[in-house]
Design an enzyme around this catalytic site. Structure first.
Site, PDB file in Angstrom:
ATOM      1  N   GLU A 113     -26.712  28.263 -39.834  1.00 46.14           N
ATOM      2  CA  GLU A 113     -27.520  27.429 -40.246  1.00 46.14           C
ATOM      3  C   GLU A 113     -28.522  26.646 -39.554  1.00 46.14           C
ATOM      4  O   GLU A 113     -29.285  27.310 -38.456  1.00 46.14           O
ATOM      5  CB  GLU A 113     -26.539  26.259 -40.155  1.00 46.14           C
ATOM      6  CG  GLU A 113     -24.871  26.002 -40.772  1.00 46.14           C
ATOM      7  CD  GLU A 113     -24.071  25.201 -39.980  1.00 46.14           C
ATOM      8  OE1 GLU A 113     -24.351  24.292 -38.896  1.00 46.14           O
ATOM      9  OE2 GLU A 113     -23.167  25.562 -40.786  1.00 46.14           O
ATOM     10  N   LYS A 311     -32.845  29.966 -30.658  1.00 50.57           N
ATOM     11  CA  LYS A 311     -34.045  28.888 -30.426  1.00 50.57           C
ATOM     12  C   LYS A 311     -35.544  29.105 -30.274  1.00 50.57           C
ATOM     13  O   LYS A 311     -35.454  31.296 -30.864  1.00 50.57           O
ATOM     14  CB  LYS A 311     -34.188  28.387 -28.766  1.00 50.57           C
ATOM     15  CG  LYS A 311     -32.784  27.742 -28.379  1.00 50.57           C
ATOM     16  CD  LYS A 311     -32.561  26.090 -28.456  1.00 50.57           C
ATOM     17  CE  LYS A 311     -33.937  25.713 -27.744  1.00 50.57           C
ATOM     18  NZ  LYS A 311     -33.598  24.251 -27.640  1.00 50.57           N
ATOM     19  N   CYS A 405     -62.564   1.792 -17.938  1.00 45.05           N
ATOM     20  CA  CYS A 405     -63.214   1.942 -19.643  1.00 45.05           C
ATOM     21  C   CYS A 405     -64.628   2.776 -19.651  1.00 45.05           C
ATOM     22  O   CYS A 405     -65.267   2.611 -19.053  1.00 45.05           O
ATOM     23  CB  CYS A 405     -63.403   0.857 -20.563  1.00 45.05           C
ATOM     24  SG  CYS A 405     -63.864   1.011 -21.908  1.00 45.05           S
TER      25      CYS A 405
HETATM   26  S1  IVH Z   1     -23.091  22.944 -34.224  1.00 44.86           S
HETATM   27  C1  IVH Z   1     -19.237  21.815 -31.449  1.00 44.86           C
HETATM   28  N1  IVH Z   1     -25.067  22.751 -35.958  1.00 44.86           N
HETATM   29  O1  IVH Z   1     -28.193  21.161 -31.624  1.00 44.86           O
HETATM   30  C2  IVH Z   1     -20.838  21.855 -31.203  1.00 44.86           C
HETATM   31  N2  IVH Z   1     -24.882  21.468 -34.005  1.00 44.86           N
HETATM   32  O2  IVH Z   1     -28.095  22.373 -28.968  1.00 44.86           O
HETATM   33  C3  IVH Z   1     -20.489  21.470 -32.328  1.00 44.86           C
HETATM   34  N3  IVH Z   1     -27.214  20.595 -33.822  1.00 44.86           N
HETATM   35  O3  IVH Z   1     -24.746  19.184 -29.779  1.00 44.86           O
HETATM   36  C4  IVH Z   1     -22.452  21.638 -32.778  1.00 44.86           C
HETATM   37  N4  IVH Z   1     -28.146  21.383 -35.878  1.00 44.86           N
HETATM   38  O4  IVH Z   1     -26.632  18.198 -31.879  1.00 44.86           O
HETATM   39  C5  IVH Z   1     -23.729  22.587 -34.760  1.00 44.86           C
HETATM   40  N5  IVH Z   1     -26.553  22.925 -37.642  1.00 44.86           N
HETATM   41  C6  IVH Z   1     -25.914  22.629 -36.222  1.00 44.86           C
HETATM   42  C7  IVH Z   1     -26.651  21.986 -35.751  1.00 44.86           C
HETATM   43  C8  IVH Z   1     -26.149  21.517 -34.538  1.00 44.86           C
HETATM   44  C9  IVH Z   1     -28.570  20.907 -34.919  1.00 44.86           C
HETATM   45  C10 IVH Z   1     -27.819  20.272 -32.723  1.00 44.86           C
HETATM   46  C11 IVH Z   1     -26.362  19.659 -32.218  1.00 44.86           C
HETATM   47  C12 IVH Z   1     -26.149  20.277 -30.409  1.00 44.86           C
HETATM   48  C13 IVH Z   1     -27.477  20.596 -30.685  1.00 44.86           C
HETATM   49  C14 IVH Z   1     -26.698  21.734 -29.612  1.00 44.86           C
END
Ligand code: IVH
Length: 682
Positions: A113, A311, A405
């Site tokens: 995702e 990342k 300034c």
């Molecule tokens: S799943 C139990 N799916 O990234 C963990 N997180 O750096 C559930 N995030 O805390 C998270 N896109 O705020 C998940 N497709 C995605 C995400 C996602 C962004 C964020 C989320 C998480 C952080 C970790």
């Protein structure tokens, strides 16, 4: 209407509006015009006002409700809100896959995702109704931001389909780029500093006290995780399809991957593809698809073992900081800009980077000649994200924010709670004067477009303009032949331009026509800090005249919807200044509108479509400018002098006999003020 009838009507209207909302905000399908939607929403609102007992918390009218939140309650999460472990290379992902397979056996399916760059949110529904929205906080407890989250139209207030009695779902709230840009444009127009990036401002927005302002920003939300299993789903993928069936917004950009190569292909595709998305992502999330396997893998103290975030490497370059310039905007806000040794970054050559404000310089601990890292995010100007301190020269001087300034040498000031430094010399600091003049003539203000493209600067440099009131003192003789030298650049040679007859006439015409604009435009055009277009309209609709507005107390101002202390104080301070009062007096003398006129309430028609008018002489009921405005508002056109093409000569008293004779000779209809009023159904 009886209570029973009202109840049925309210239920039917609510269902209908919910359906339109869901189609529009979740499925991106428009089933009704904005106008018809608003009519139905108003009808529902009216019924709920008549029968307040029938108003439901999940009603489509309840997205922006309640009083401003003073303190956000800290609440405990029922299921901890964990983070994800990060990976940065192909090897990291191969290692993750190895770890997973060691525990669950050979065949593992993954879901890839997008990793949305926003703010994590946990939503709780009871009996299908949204009851709580909480930020992650420290993972165990976060802030209750329910009222603000309710304003996000893609988040259902009431679930569809087959929902359980209680439900929790997690997702990411983000700032769509087009709305981020829209808000930044508005902020600049209101004399406020632009936000630095979409993620931080989404996070700040969720903590705002006024849900109305939150609604105006138009945040959005993707949902991506259930902390427990619902609907007997066997896979994460199926769980997400179930979430979609309940009305949640689920990303289409999800892929089932059976091996590392498929995962790497997904990552590669989005490495480039992310630049074309309408929101920011900072990586890819890889999740084990089978929920049984997820349970087998479990969690570490901080994150699940069944998922990992990959990342993206930000596009980053290292270069040398040469100097820091300080730019002064029209409201005096001073913005630091770094001048860099030119460097190639993501396909363009970067010479400058935004430093935004004093706090950012301080946090970076920036020194001259530092080797700095620049990155390109969603913003147009790249920013400095870090420093390679190992290369710092031992004798390098620390970058300090300018104490005075750079344009007028006034000592800079910083108001409490604001990150910006301001030059207080509002009326004598050249870029502030020029900025105010440019704002005054801009399209959304007095719309004098014939003065655009540097002409204001030319007039300022020639000493003809020192404030906005001077615009209305310009005449043909002072403008004709004025010169401006455009300095040479790398691409072009020095150029000299001078104002010719046609430009001068255009400028004077534009200035004359601007006098017809309404008080709300004039108020916005004055460029008072924090008074944007919408606020100006609200103030004018309520106070009706500059006198009443000037005399309004802070309490009277803040009683109005959407007018807070910041705006009220800014207005009061502005009016207190005798120089500003003098400018208003001069503008009044020049014929600008400083009150709402009776004819502003006259319904506008198209009766004058395609007809041209010459207005001449003195009138009884309205001033000449008011009449000219009525002509335009009813579809007609004003022209300066009589020709064969003129349709009507609107003749007042004391009109010159030559004009009358010319009109008669050309057979043009000569009408009185009364006849004109009949034409526009007055
Ligand atoms: S799943 C139990 N799916 O990234 C963990 N997180 O750096 C559930 N995030 O805390 C998270 N896109 O705020 C998940 N497709 C995605 C995400 C996602 C962004 C964020 C989320 C998480 C952080 C970790």
């Amino acid at each position: 209407m009886t209570e029973i009838e009202a109840k049925n009507k309210i239920a039917a209207l609510s269902d209908e509006l919910r359906e339109y909302n869901y189609n529009y905000y979740v499925l991106s399908r428009s089933l009704i015009s904005d106008y018809d939607f608003d009519l139905k929403l108003k009808e529902l609102e009216q019924l709920e006002n008549e029968f307040p007992g029938l108003r439901q918390p999940d009603s489509p009218t309840q997205r922006v409700g309640g009083e401003p939140t003073k303190d956000f309650l800290s609440v405990e999460h029922k299921y901890p809100m964990l983070s994800l472990s990060n990976s940065y290379s192909e090897q990291d992902i191969r290692d993750f896959d190895q770890r997973v397979r060691k525990i669950v056996g050979k065949e593992v399916e993954y879901v890839c995702e997008l990793k949305y760059d926003g703010v994590a949110i946990g939503l709780r529904y009871e009996k299908g109704i949204l009851v709580q929205a909480v930020t992650r906080g420290d993972g165990n407890q976060g802030d209750d931001v329910t009222n603000n989250v309710k304003t996000i139209k893609s988040i259902p207030l009431k679930l569809r389909g087959n929902y359980p009695g209680e439900l929790e779902i997690r997702g990411e709230i983000f700032f769509p780029l087009k709305d981020f840009e829209r808000i930044n444009k508005e902020r600049l127009e209101n004399g406020e500093q632009a936000f630095a990036n979409p993620r931080n401002s989404a996070s700040g927005t969720l903590k705002m006290q006024d849900p109305k302002e939150v609604a105006h920003r138009k945040l959005d939300c993707f949902l991506y995780y259930f902390p427990i299993t619902y609907n007997n789903a066997e896979t994460h993928y199926d769980a997400m399809q179930y979430a979609a069936s309940l009305g949640f917004k689920i990303s289409k950009n999800m892929a089932l991957c059976r091996n590392i190569d498929e995962i790497l292909e997904f990552i590669n595709d989005w490495e480039e593809g992310r630049h074309h998305l309408p929101y920011e992502i900072d990586g890819i999330v890889i999740k084990v698809n089978q929920l049984k396997m997820q349970q087998q893998l479990g969690f570490t103290a901080k994150s699940p073992r069944w998922a990992i975030a990959y990342k993206f490497k930000a596009e980053r370059a290292e270069t040398i900081l040469i100097s820091v310039g300080f730019q002064v905007g029209r409201t005096g806000a001073v913005t630091p800009v770094a001048n860099l040794k030119p460097v190639q970054l993501a396909g363009t050559i970067v010479k400058r980077a935004s430093l935004h404000n004093a706090d950012i310089i301080e946090n970076l601990d920036l020194h001259y000649r530092d080797f700095v890292y620049v990155e390109k995010g969603g913003e147009i100007i790249p920013k400095i994200v870090g420093i390679n301190k190992s290369k710092r020269k031992p004798d390098a001087d620390k970058v300090e924010f300018a104490p005075v300034c750079p344009e007028c040498r006034s000592s800079l000031v910083r108001s409490e709670g604001e990150s910006a430094f301001y030059c207080p010399n509002q009326d004598n600091c050249p870029p502030q004067i020029k900025g105010k003049l440019e704002h005054f003539i801009s399209r959304k203000a007095m719309n004098i477009d014939s003065l655009g493209e540097g002409k204001v600067e030319m007039l300022y440099d020639n000493g003809l303009l020192s404030n906005v009131a001077d615009l209305y003192k310009l005449d043909y003789d002072s403008l004709i032949g004025l010169e401006k030298i455009i300095p040479a650049t790398e691409e072009k040679k020095e150029k000299k331009v001078s104002l010719q007859d046609k430009s001068v006439r255009n400028i004077l015409n534009g200035i004359e026509n601007s006098k017809k604009l309404g008080f709300e435009k004039v108020l916005f055009a004055l460029g008072i800090r924090h008074i944007g277009e919408t606020v100006a309209k609200k103030l004018v609709a309520h106070f009706k005249s500059i006198e009443k507005l000037k005399n309004a107390s802070i309490e009277q101002l803040t009683e109005l919807e959407d007018i807070g202390d910041k705006i009220a104080i800014s207005l009061n301070e502005w009016f207190k200044d005798p120089k500003h009062q003098a400018i208003i007096e001069e503008l009044k003398k020049s014929g600008l509108n400083f009150e709402v006129h009776e004819q502003d309430n006259i319904a506008k028609t198209n009766n004058l479509e395609g007809k041209s008018f010459v207005v001449s002489g003195v009138f009884g009921q309205f001033s000449r400018n008011e009449i000219k405005r009525l002509i335009e508002e009813n579809g007609g056109k004003n022209i300066g002098s009589i020709s064969a093409k003129t349709n009507y000569l609107l003749a007042g008293e004391k009109m010159g006999p030559a004009k009358l004779a010319k009109a008669e000779k050309l057979g043009i209809s000569i009408i009185s003020e009364e006849e004109f009023m009949k034409m526009i159904d007055y």
